[in-house]
Scaffold this active site. Structure first.
Site, PDB file in Angstrom:
ATOM      1  CD  GLU A   1      63.032  36.651 -15.450  1.00 20.80           C
ATOM      2  OE1 GLU A   1      63.993  37.132 -14.816  1.00 20.80           O
ATOM      3  OE2 GLU A   1      62.747  37.002 -16.600  1.00 20.80           O
TER       4      GLU A   1
ATOM      5  CG  ASP B   1      72.491  39.061 -11.729  1.00 19.72           C
ATOM      6  OD1 ASP B   1      71.567  39.423 -12.469  1.00 19.72           O
ATOM      7  OD2 ASP B   1      72.699  37.875 -11.430  1.00 19.72           O
TER       8      ASP B   1
END
EC number: 4.2.1.20
Length: 280
Positions: free
Chosen positions: A51, A62
């Site tokens: 990824e 995040d």
């Protein structure tokens, strides 16, 4: 859609009777040259799927570790075009390892959806994870992506209930990404038994592989998740290893690539040593 590298890799993992390791790094972190060297080194270290984070200034899902990696990349001029160039360079030496771009819709929208999908496919991207586009917006990117030959990987969370699940599954392809905790990346440790139950419930509803991420930091964590899931996703721990190798100015050092790949080798060992359970 035709068979993608993602499909081929998960089919190979099933034949081997083991889970896969999905590794996340932010494209361009800590700088474009080091980032390419690192991504090129990941498959040999044990990464089955890569990824690549598309750096963005406002990464809402995040945690601080990956947010900081995006900032380092952006500081060194990383753009979405630069991320696609990284994938093209990687493909010069590796035509087998699946690459999934993960991030947010804003950079893709600014780049232009049709242009982005054509350029991503030509570069060798296999799939997308775009965390801020819900199923209700599938016409915006998901459906065009699949028509362009790219898998669209969807996130499932502990709060996704039975009523919501069909919408999440409707246009998902490649694999499902089960978020093992509530919250942002890298901030808590999963309840492994609960994850096992959740993965079993999801797999009863879809033939797609299920990868589990968020909160996986060690080889032991990876082994615990690999007992239930088709793949284990690790991001913040790898990004932390990169950060720890940098100098006082956040510049790469000769130890940077090895710091990350050494951890990936440990994680891959944990995944490969995992004992599969009937919870699947």
């Amino acid at each position: 859609m035709t068979t993608t590298r993602i499909d081929a890799r998960f089919a190979a993992l099933e034949r081997e009777g083991r889970a896969g390791l999905v590794t996340f790094v932010s494209a361009g972190d800590p700088d474009p040259e080091t980032s390419l060297a690192l991504v090129r080194a990941l498959p040999a270290a044990g990464a089955d799927v890569i990824e690549l984070g598309m750096p963005f200034s406002d990464p809402m899902s995040d945690g601080p570790t990956i947010q900081a990696s995006s900032q380092r990349a952006l500081k060194h001029g990383q753009t979405l075009a630069g991320t696609l160039a990284l994938v093209r360079a990687f493909r010069e030496g590796d035509d087998a390892t699946p690459i999934v771009l993960m991030g947010y819709y804003n950079p893709i929208y600014i780049y232009g959806v049709d242009r982005f999908l054509a350029d991503a496919h030509a570069a060798g991207v296999d799939g997308l994870i775009v965390v801020d586009l819900p199923p209700e917006e599938d016409a915006e990117l998901c459906v065009p992506a699949m028509k362009a030959g790219l898998s669209f990987v969807r996130l499932l969370t502990p709060t996704t209930d039975a009523a919501r699940l069909p919408a999440v599954l409707a246009n998902t392809s490649g694999f499902l990404y089960y978020v093992s905790i509530t919250g942002v990346t890298g901030t808590a440790k999963p309840d492994f038994a609960a994850v096992g139950r959740a993965v079993a419930a999801v797999k009863a509803k879809t033939p797609l592989p299920v990868a589990v991420g968020f909160g996986v930091r060690t080889a032991a964590d990876a082994a615990a998740i690999a007992a239930y899931a088709d793949a284990v996703v690790v991001g913040s721990a790898i990004v932390s290893a990169i950060k720890a190798s940098l100098d006082a100015n956040d510049a790469a050092t000769p130890a940077t690539v090895e710091a990350a790949t050494a951890l990936v080798r440990e994680l891959a060992g944990g995944v490969r040593a995992a004992r599969r359970t009937a919870a699947e």
